[in-house]
Write an enzyme that holds these catalytic residues in place. Structure first.
Site, PDB file in Angstrom:
ATOM      1  N   HIS A 188      70.257  52.444  43.742  1.00  0.00           N
ATOM      2  CA  HIS A 188      69.115  53.346  43.590  1.00  0.00           C
ATOM      3  C   HIS A 188      67.943  52.682  42.867  1.00  0.00           C
ATOM      4  O   HIS A 188      66.800  52.705  43.338  1.00  0.00           O
ATOM      5  CB  HIS A 188      69.545  54.600  42.833  1.00  0.00           C
ATOM      6  CG  HIS A 188      68.411  55.497  42.457  1.00  0.00           C
ATOM      7  ND1 HIS A 188      67.754  56.302  43.373  1.00  0.00           N
ATOM      8  CD2 HIS A 188      67.787  55.707  41.266  1.00  0.00           C
ATOM      9  CE1 HIS A 188      66.787  56.967  42.767  1.00  0.00           C
ATOM     10  NE2 HIS A 188      66.787  56.620  41.484  1.00  0.00           N
ATOM     11  N   GLU A 217      64.524  52.008  36.208  1.00  0.00           N
ATOM     12  CA  GLU A 217      63.948  53.328  35.934  1.00  0.00           C
ATOM     13  C   GLU A 217      63.173  53.319  34.617  1.00  0.00           C
ATOM     14  O   GLU A 217      62.176  54.015  34.467  1.00  0.00           O
ATOM     15  CB  GLU A 217      65.042  54.395  35.894  1.00  0.00           C
ATOM     16  CG  GLU A 217      65.562  54.839  37.262  1.00  0.00           C
ATOM     17  CD  GLU A 217      64.633  55.834  37.960  1.00  0.00           C
ATOM     18  OE1 GLU A 217      63.542  56.141  37.428  1.00  0.00           O
ATOM     19  OE2 GLU A 217      65.010  56.295  39.056  1.00  0.00           O
ATOM     20  N   LYS A 230      60.519  60.966  29.268  1.00  0.00           N
ATOM     21  CA  LYS A 230      60.976  62.014  30.174  1.00  0.00           C
ATOM     22  C   LYS A 230      61.030  63.364  29.466  1.00  0.00           C
ATOM     23  O   LYS A 230      60.697  64.397  30.052  1.00  0.00           O
ATOM     24  CB  LYS A 230      62.346  61.659  30.762  1.00  0.00           C
ATOM     25  CG  LYS A 230      62.758  62.637  31.863  1.00  0.00           C
ATOM     26  CD  LYS A 230      63.871  62.114  32.719  1.00  0.00           C
ATOM     27  CE  LYS A 230      64.138  63.080  33.886  1.00  0.00           C
ATOM     28  NZ  LYS A 230      65.213  62.600  34.769  1.00  0.00           N
ATOM     29  N   ARG A 263      55.473  66.684  36.192  1.00  0.00           N
ATOM     30  CA  ARG A 263      56.780  66.054  36.366  1.00  0.00           C
ATOM     31  C   ARG A 263      56.878  65.248  37.659  1.00  0.00           C
ATOM     32  O   ARG A 263      57.731  64.364  37.793  1.00  0.00           O
ATOM     33  CB  ARG A 263      57.891  67.122  36.305  1.00  0.00           C
ATOM     34  CG  ARG A 263      59.290  66.509  36.297  1.00  0.00           C
ATOM     35  CD  ARG A 263      60.362  67.516  35.985  1.00  0.00           C
ATOM     36  NE  ARG A 263      61.680  66.898  36.052  1.00  0.00           N
ATOM     37  CZ  ARG A 263      62.827  67.494  35.736  1.00  0.00           C
ATOM     38  NH1 ARG A 263      62.806  68.737  35.298  1.00  0.00           N
ATOM     39  NH2 ARG A 263      63.969  66.859  35.835  1.00  0.00           N
TER      40      ARG A 263
END
Length: 335
Positions: free
Chosen positions: A251, A177, A213, A227
Site C-alpha cells: 500500500h 504514509e 492526523k 480530511r
C-alpha cells in the site's frame, strides 16, 4: 506519551509507550468477553501477551493480506461473536496491521450496532495512519475500502517494541504514509526524511504523523472537506494497487508512486523522489492506463463530472481540486 483525539463523546486516547502491550489492564477493561482479531503473520509472541491478559478471550486469526477484508471473513467474525454470546458491553481488539484494524473495526461497528473496539497496531503503516481516525472497511468487487463505516476506537495502544519483528520492507512501507503527512501538513516532518538516520527518528516520525492526523480528524471527522487531504497519493495509488491485485506492491509503495503525479513544484518532486529512492521503494510501475483509469471510476472521490484529487504546491501545503476524467487520463498516460 499520550495524545487525545477530541471528538467529544467519541473522543479517545492514543498511548505511545514501549511495553504498553504488557499492561493492557491498566489501559482498558479486559474483564469481559474479548474477541482478539489478528492475522497469520503477526508473531505469536504478541498474540499470546494479549491473550494471557484477557480472562475471557476468543482468538480469531485471519489470513494475512487484503483478501481478508472480505464479506466472508467479516461474516466469520460476526458469527464468532454470536456463537460466543457476545453482548453490547463486550470488546473487540485488533492486533495487527491496517487490514486487521479495518476488518475488526468494521465488525465491531456492525455487531449489535456497535460494541467497544480497541486498536493495537503492529506495523509502521497502522501505527502512523490507519489505526486512528475511525475509518473501518472491507473490500468488494476488487475496490479497496468501498464497504465500511466511520467508527472510532475506544483507545489506541502503540507499542514501538512490536516493530522489532516487522520485516524491513513492511517497516519502510509505513514510513511512506509519514512522508505523505510531511508533504501535506508538516514541513519539519518532511525534513526528518532528508536526514541520514531515518531509523533514529522513528518515534518522532510516528508521533508527528499522529499529531497531523489527529488535528485533521478533529476538524473533519467524516471527510467532508479538510480530511480529504489525507488522500494525497491514494487516488492513483489505490488504482495501481488494485491493478496488481494488491499483491505485487504494498500500500505505502503505491501511495508513494501516486503522490508523484500531483506534486506541482519540480524541486519538491525531485526531493520526494530522492527520499523514496533512499528508502529503497519503487517510484513507478508499468501498467495499462486504460485499466487503471477504469478502476479510478469506482473511486469514492469520483463524481459525474470528474474526480477530486489532492495536490501539493509546496511542502506542508495541500489543496483539493476536481479535475476532469480527460485530465486524469492524460496523467496516467504521462502526458
Amino acid at each position: 506519551m499520550k495524545l487525545h483525539v477530541d471528538l467529544k463523546e467519541r473522543g479517545y486516547d492514543i498511548i505511545l509507550e514501549r511495553g504498553v502491550l504488557h499492561r493492557l489492564a491498566q489501559e482498558i477493561n479486559v474483564d469481559r468477553n474479548v474477541l482478539l482479531v489478528s492475522d497469520s503473520k503477526v508473531p505469536k509472541q504478541w498474540i499470546e501477551i494479549v491473550k494471557e491478559q484477557c480472562p475471557h478471550c476468543v482468538v480469531k486469526i485471519v489470513p494475512s493480506g487484503e483478501e481478508s477484508k472480505s464479506f466472508a471473513v467479516w461474516e466469520e467474525l460476526l458469527t464468532c461473536m454470536l456463537e460466543n454470546h457476545f453482548l453490547r458491553s463486550d470488546l473487540v481488539i485488533a492486533l495487527g496491521g491496517g487490514v486487521v484494524g479495518d476488518l475488526a473495526g468494521f465488525a465491531a461497528a456492525c455487531y449489535m450496532r456497535g460494541i467497544d473496539f480497541v486498536n493495537i497496531p503492529t506495523t509502521t503503516l497502522s501505527q502512523i495512519d490507519s489505526s486512528i481516525g475511525g475509518k473501518t472497511a472491507i473490500n468488494a468487487g476488487g475496490i479497496k475500502n468501498n464497504i465500511g463505516a466511520f467508527y472510532q476506537p475506544k483507545k489506541v495502544l502503540i507499542d514501538f517494541d512490536v516493530l522489532s519483528t516487522l520485516p524491513r520492507r513492511h517497516y519502510i512501507n509505513g514510513l511512506i504514509e509519514a512522508l505523505k503527512a510531511g508533504l501535506i501538513y508538516d514541513p519539519a516532518l518532511f525534513k526528518l526524511f532528508e536526514k541520514e538516520e531515518i531509523d533514529a527518528h522513528l518515534e518522532e516520525i510516528i508521533y508527528r504523523s499522529l499529531c497531523m492526523k489527529k488535528e485533521v480528524v478533529e476538524q473533519d471527522e467524516r471527510e467532508k472537506g479538510l480530511r480529504k487531504i489525507l488522500n494525497f497519493g491514494h487516488t492513483i495509488g489505490h488504482a495501481i494497487e488494485g491493478y496488481y491485485h494488491m499483491e505485487e506492491y504494498l500500500h505505502g509503495e503505491c501511495v508513494g508512486m501516486g503522490m508523484l503525479y500531483f506534486i506541482e513544484d519540480p524541486e519538491v518532486k525531485q526531493r520526494t523522489i530522492n527520499i523514496l529512492k533512499k528508502l529503497g521503494v519503487p517510484i513507478d510501475a508499468p501498467y495499462d492506463p486504460e485499466e487503471v483509469y477504469q478502476r479510478l471510476l469506482a473511486d469514492k472521490k469520483a463524481t459525474h463530472s470528474g474526480i477530486t484529487i489532492v495536490k501539493v504546491t509546496t511542502i506542508g501545503k495541500a489543496e483539493l481540486e476536481t479535475i476532469s476524467y480527460a485530465e486524469i487520463k492524460n496523467k496516467l498516460r504521462g502526458e
